[in-house]
Scaffold this motif. Sequence first.
Motif, short mmCIF file in Angstrom:
data_model
loop_
_atom_site.label_atom_id
_atom_site.label_comp_id
_atom_site.label_asym_id
_atom_site.label_seq_id
_atom_site.Cartn_x
_atom_site.Cartn_y
_atom_site.Cartn_z
N LYS A 204 109.21 39.55 -23.33
CA LYS A 204 109.60 39.43 -21.92
C LYS A 204 110.85 38.56 -21.80
CE LYS A 204 108.90 39.83 -17.46
NZ LYS A 204 108.73 41.10 -16.75
N LEU B 286 113.17 38.04 -24.02
CA LEU B 286 114.35 38.75 -24.55
C LEU B 286 114.89 39.76 -23.53
CD1 LEU B 286 113.44 39.51 -28.30
CD2 LEU B 286 114.71 37.58 -27.37
N LYS B 287 114.00 40.33 -22.74
CA LYS B 287 114.44 41.28 -21.71
C LYS B 287 115.12 40.55 -20.55
CE LYS B 287 111.13 44.91 -22.77
NZ LYS B 287 109.88 45.60 -22.37
N VAL B 288 114.57 39.41 -20.19
CA VAL B 288 115.21 38.61 -19.13
C VAL B 288 116.57 38.10 -19.62
CG1 VAL B 288 115.00 36.54 -17.68
CG2 VAL B 288 113.01 38.03 -18.04
N ARG B 289 116.65 37.81 -20.91
CA ARG B 289 117.94 37.42 -21.50
C ARG B 289 118.99 38.52 -21.26
NH1 ARG B 289 118.97 35.68 -27.90
NH2 ARG B 289 121.08 34.91 -27.56
N THR B 290 118.57 39.76 -21.41
CA THR B 290 119.48 40.89 -21.14
C THR B 290 119.97 40.84 -19.69
OG1 THR B 290 118.24 42.22 -22.73
CG2 THR B 290 119.67 43.43 -21.19
N VAL C 206 114.36 47.59 -19.17
CA VAL C 206 115.37 46.72 -19.78
C VAL C 206 115.16 46.63 -21.29
CG1 VAL C 206 116.35 44.39 -19.76
CG2 VAL C 206 115.46 45.38 -17.65
N GLN C 207 116.26 46.76 -22.03
CA GLN C 207 116.20 46.57 -23.49
C GLN C 207 116.24 45.07 -23.81
OE1 GLN C 207 115.94 48.95 -26.03
NE2 GLN C 207 115.45 50.22 -24.23
N PRO C 208 115.47 44.62 -24.80
CA PRO C 208 115.52 43.19 -25.17
C PRO C 208 116.83 42.83 -25.88
CG PRO C 208 114.06 44.39 -26.65
CD PRO C 208 114.48 45.37 -25.59
N THR C 209 117.31 41.60 -25.67
CA THR C 209 118.47 41.09 -26.40
C THR C 209 117.98 40.03 -27.38
OG1 THR C 209 119.95 41.42 -24.52
CG2 THR C 209 120.67 39.82 -26.17
#
Lengths: 485, 102
Positions: free
Chosen positions: A376, A378-382, B56-59
């Motif tokens: 989750k 990592l997606k918010v990071r996007t 959303v794709q993860p970063t």
Amino acid sequence: MDYTDYYKLTCSEIQKLYRENKASPEQVVDSYLKRIEAVDGKLNAFVKLNRESIDKQLKDLKEKKEKPLYGIPVVIKDNICVRDEETTCASAILKGFKPPYDAAVIERLREAGAILLGKANMDEFAFGSSCETSCYGPTKNPWDLDRIPGGSSGGSAAAVSADEACLGLGSDTGGSIRQPAALCGVVGLKPTYGRVSRYGLIAFASSLDQIGPITKDVRDAALLLNVIGGHDPRDSTSVNAPKPDYTKSLINDIKGLKVAVPKEYFVGGIDKEVSLYIGEAIKTLGSLGAKIGEVSLPHTDYAVSAYYIIAPAEASSNLARFDGVQYGLRSKAAKDSLLEMYNRTRAEGFGSEAKRRVILGTYVLSSGYYDAYYLKALKVRTKIKEDLEAVFKEYDCIVTPTSPTPAFKIGEKKEDPLSMYLSDIFTIPVNLAGIPAISVPCGFTKNGLPVGLQILGKPFDEETLFKAAYAYEQNTEWHKRRPSL
Amino acid sequence: MVSKDNNNKKSEIDVGYVAKLARLALTADEIKRLGKQLNDILGYIGKLNNVDTAKVQPTSHVLPLKNVERTDKVVPSLRIEETLKNAPLKENSFFKVPKVIE
């Protein structure tokens, strides 16, 4: 100027004296050593002085007269490996560790003729915003000895602010260069992720960490980035992009520069005086010809949450290497079982914030919680990265406060980790997006505490940051103030 | 608020269990204090659930780098004595550790 006063000068001022044969590196270094002796007892900015090696470094300088940092004294954050000099990350678990090699940035500094004065205090493993989690005890803010210098590169920032070193190296994972620079009234730059090699930087969060300059003015930051930046095949995330001469960006002209002001950075929790000075700084940029526009970064409010999942997750994995086998502490309590040896060594060696982050990081990566927390985040990071990319389609840079408050009191937030974490609210999005940002002094509160202006730029466009920061600095006097100690 | 099953019940972190995974011997006091602090932090972090990330794709990394390759060439590396220099316990050219197999 008497040579004992050389410690007051910037790097470019010392270089001018060298060019005119008016000063020698021996005099400059001696001036700094005397200054350290006079004030570091009050500050605790240095954890180690390279007494033995300084003479040798000075002798080796003979051939380096034309090098870019010839005879310039530098202080190094204690998480950057310097060959045969104790490097501990201010943690008991690494006491006595002497790296068998130099970090890439140290190789570059040596090649450039810089003098490595010693190692600077920091939060243990760079976990903190106040320099209080160090196993060597806290560093004090040179502007008010009852206050924190910021963190985690608090020792480097305090040392440069108090004229104990000409240049400083810090590392920035969530604001650890910019926030202490702001709170100590100096310049701090976090370069684009991949601009500076992390080889030999003891890892905290590998997808966020970046080494950068802490200096007395913007020109010095450009001079230092010129030396430490650039591709290094030993760090596979170091980017093979052309490295400009950053001093070419130091032009006092920002006419037409498009500057964005994000409205989310000026709501709730921000100190009134900080808000006032940032407002004044924006007006100054406008009066110099910059075009100011308000923008929205709608996911700003989620940055701290995403960061405090991602950074501890990566840290818990990176800190697995401290197990009492290859270096540092080994517990004497457990001799019979390997597992007990691990458990006890880590319990004895890590301080309380390190333990907190190892547990938090292990938890968010553990089976059953990975998707809900780590993925989750990592997606918010996007989303946070996309917010910034959208603004940079129309603007050259973004300005914000570096820290929501000036330096707080030692002990004030130590037992309240969440409130400590929130002090990084304005610096964290930059690391999550991997972009560069600089903090420059932009005012002093009624109590005499420095306030920092943060300028954010596009990836690998440190040039625009230098240009904007330099123009601001040339038209203000804040950077000339020094604490009286 | 975040919980394992994404309902509104706050998940309580089992610090003792996680410490075992993390190879960290904690005292009963530490477990209690960390439990409270971490539940506060997780409560705050729970606001991430307000963001819609369905598409959303993860970063995990900001750079567009994929496989970074280098030539397979032998280069000098650290000598054994340099590698072992910092070891708390060593024997001949090895790191020495307590018995692994019972």
